[in-house]
Scaffold this motif. Structure first.
Motif, mmCIF file in Angstrom:
data_model
loop_
_atom_site.group_PDB
_atom_site.id
_atom_site.type_symbol
_atom_site.label_atom_id
_atom_site.label_comp_id
_atom_site.label_asym_id
_atom_site.label_seq_id
_atom_site.Cartn_x
_atom_site.Cartn_y
_atom_site.Cartn_z
ATOM 1 N N GLY A 27 0.756 -1.220 0.077
ATOM 2 C CA GLY A 27 -0.062 0.034 -0.064
ATOM 3 C C GLY A 27 0.964 1.120 0.061
ATOM 4 O O GLY A 27 2.096 1.330 0.293
ATOM 5 N N ARG A 28 0.380 2.392 -0.339
ATOM 6 C CA ARG A 28 1.078 3.603 -0.323
ATOM 7 C C ARG A 28 0.377 4.436 0.679
ATOM 8 O O ARG A 28 -0.763 4.646 0.638
ATOM 9 N N VAL A 29 1.350 5.128 1.504
ATOM 10 C CA VAL A 29 0.900 6.035 2.645
ATOM 11 C C VAL A 29 0.160 7.348 1.916
ATOM 12 O O VAL A 29 0.855 8.222 1.395
ATOM 13 N N ALA A 30 -0.972 7.513 2.414
ATOM 14 C CA ALA A 30 -1.708 8.753 1.707
ATOM 15 C C ALA A 30 -1.719 9.803 2.744
ATOM 16 O O ALA A 30 -1.640 11.044 2.588
ATOM 17 N N ILE A 31 -2.065 9.373 4.097
ATOM 18 C CA ILE A 31 -2.190 10.449 5.158
ATOM 19 C C ILE A 31 -1.418 9.750 6.519
ATOM 20 O O ILE A 31 -1.579 8.515 6.722
ATOM 21 N N ARG A 239 0.150 16.513 6.205
ATOM 22 C CA ARG A 239 0.550 16.118 4.681
ATOM 23 C C ARG A 239 -0.374 15.190 4.148
ATOM 24 O O ARG A 239 -0.878 14.241 4.750
ATOM 25 N N GLU A 240 -0.775 15.125 2.928
ATOM 26 C CA GLU A 240 -1.699 14.273 2.344
ATOM 27 C C GLU A 240 -1.356 14.115 0.782
ATOM 28 O O GLU A 240 -1.183 14.953 0.063
ATOM 29 N N MET A 251 0.891 16.169 -3.472
ATOM 30 C CA MET A 251 1.222 16.009 -1.989
ATOM 31 C C MET A 251 1.338 17.437 -1.474
ATOM 32 O O MET A 251 2.195 18.344 -2.159
ATOM 33 N N ASP A 252 0.408 17.916 -0.823
ATOM 34 C CA ASP A 252 0.291 18.953 -0.113
ATOM 35 C C ASP A 252 0.877 19.165 0.958
ATOM 36 O O ASP A 252 0.605 18.407 1.966
#
Length: 353
Positions: A27-31, A239-240, A251-252
């Protein structure tokens, strides 16, 4: 969700192979919250936490998952949650020194392809800050693109552009006005499916507005800029990783009030290539460019071929990096000492029994 659209590539697949054989998922870390994470995976969005083993092994902040990281997971179908067992090697990482006096690396974003260095063309325009961000970008392994926002508030656009191009040799520059949706097309080439972009810049330069325009929906709540100082209030708190309609990911990052460089020798050479080239012509190898005889840098300053404020910025950054390198050395010496202490203690205990 399809993994490729989340930025998956052969680079990660290669590292993941042994885990794949053991039946793990990815999986990829989103938040990233304090102790839990939201991941994007083939099963959609999923909440996750790290295993005790991974937490125990983590000795520094950079050993924990960061936004953008690809992680090895086990999904607990019944609960619809996942456990994170490992972090896959990072293709690029954006780090800064942790805020405060500790010399620790804090990873702000991982596996970023392009960094948009966002700067306002209003009262906030600051060349020195752009140089600092560029160093961070080159160090990260991602490609920098300078984004000059608020073009509508600038009455000397040509002049500002020329200044930026002089300090950012060879770096693409995009000029836009996000609030009026002008010039955003220049950013599209970097947002192709599976490409990850991070936005960097201080508070109030319009990062959230740019994100919203690209997303075509109000994702990040934007607060009106306080009258008098051109700064939006600090609005993005975590960050998200946001999926865009174009298929790209953005990514902000929160406006960093304190940009402290973590390591930057290569970055410094990239950004100040002109000064580094001059320095090679100095008579002495270890010339400090103060008042040594035969100093090519001082000569260029005297002949106004080199901008004095740029030279000061170079010296200041060089000092910071030297200081950091010394502190990092001290830390690794201390850590090594501790390690030997433990080994000796273990050996003593072993001999006692």
């Amino acid at each position: 969700m399809n993994l490729n659209s989340l930025g998956w590539s052969d680079f990660f697949a290669h590292s993941f192979e042994p885990y794949h054989q053991q039946g793990f998922s990815v999986g990829r870390v989103a938040i990233e919250y304090r102790k839990t994470y939201t991941l994007y995976s083939e099963q959609g969005e999923i909440a996750a936490e790290i295993t005790g083993k991974l937490r125990h092994r983590a000795t520094q902040p950079q050993d924990f998952p960061a936004v953008g990281d690809w992680v090895v997971i086990r999904i607990r179908e019944s609960e619809g949650r996942a456990t994170i067992h490992e972090i896959l090697p990072r293709k690029s990482k954006f780090s800064r020194k942790t805020v405060g006096s500790k010399t620790e690396e804090q990873i702000v974003a991982a596996n970023v392809d392009t960094v948009f260095l966002v700067s306002g063309l209003d009262g906030d325009f600051n060349l020195r800050r752009i140089e600092r961000y560029l160093i961070l970008a080159w160090e990260s392994g991602a490609n920098p693109v300078i984004v000059l926002n608020k073009a509508d508030l600038c009455n000397s656009l040509e002049d500002c552009l020329a200044q930026v191009e002089a300090v950012a040799i060879g770096v693409p520059v995009a000029v836009l006005s996000a609030t009026s949706n002008q010039g955003l097309d220049a950013l599209k080439p970097y947002l192709k499916p599976g490409q990850t972009v991070a936005l960097l810049g201080s508070s109030g330069v319009g990062k959230s507005t740019i994100t919203n325009q690209l997303k075509g929906a109000v994702v990040q709540t934007v607060q009106a800029v306080r009258q008098g100082d051109d700064r939006g209030r600090h609005t993005t708190t975590h960050r998200e990783l946001i999926l865009l309609p174009t298929g790209g990911l953005i990514m902000d990052t929160p406006g960093m009030r304190e940009i402290q460089i973590w390591s930057g020798d290569e970055g410094l050479q990239e950004i100040f290539a002109d000064i580094e080239t001059l320095a090679q012509e100095c008579r002495f190898r270890n010339c400090q460019h103060n008042n040594e005889p035969g100093c090519a840098v001082q000569q260029a300053l005297a002949e106004e071929r080199l901008d004095y404020s740029r030279f000061l910025s170079y010296q200041k950054l060089q000092k910071e990096l030297n200081y950091l390198a010394r502190k990092q050395d001290q830390r690794s010496q201390l850590a090594e000492k501790e390690r030997w202490k433990k080994i000796h203690k273990a050996m003593r205990n072993h001999h006692k029994h």
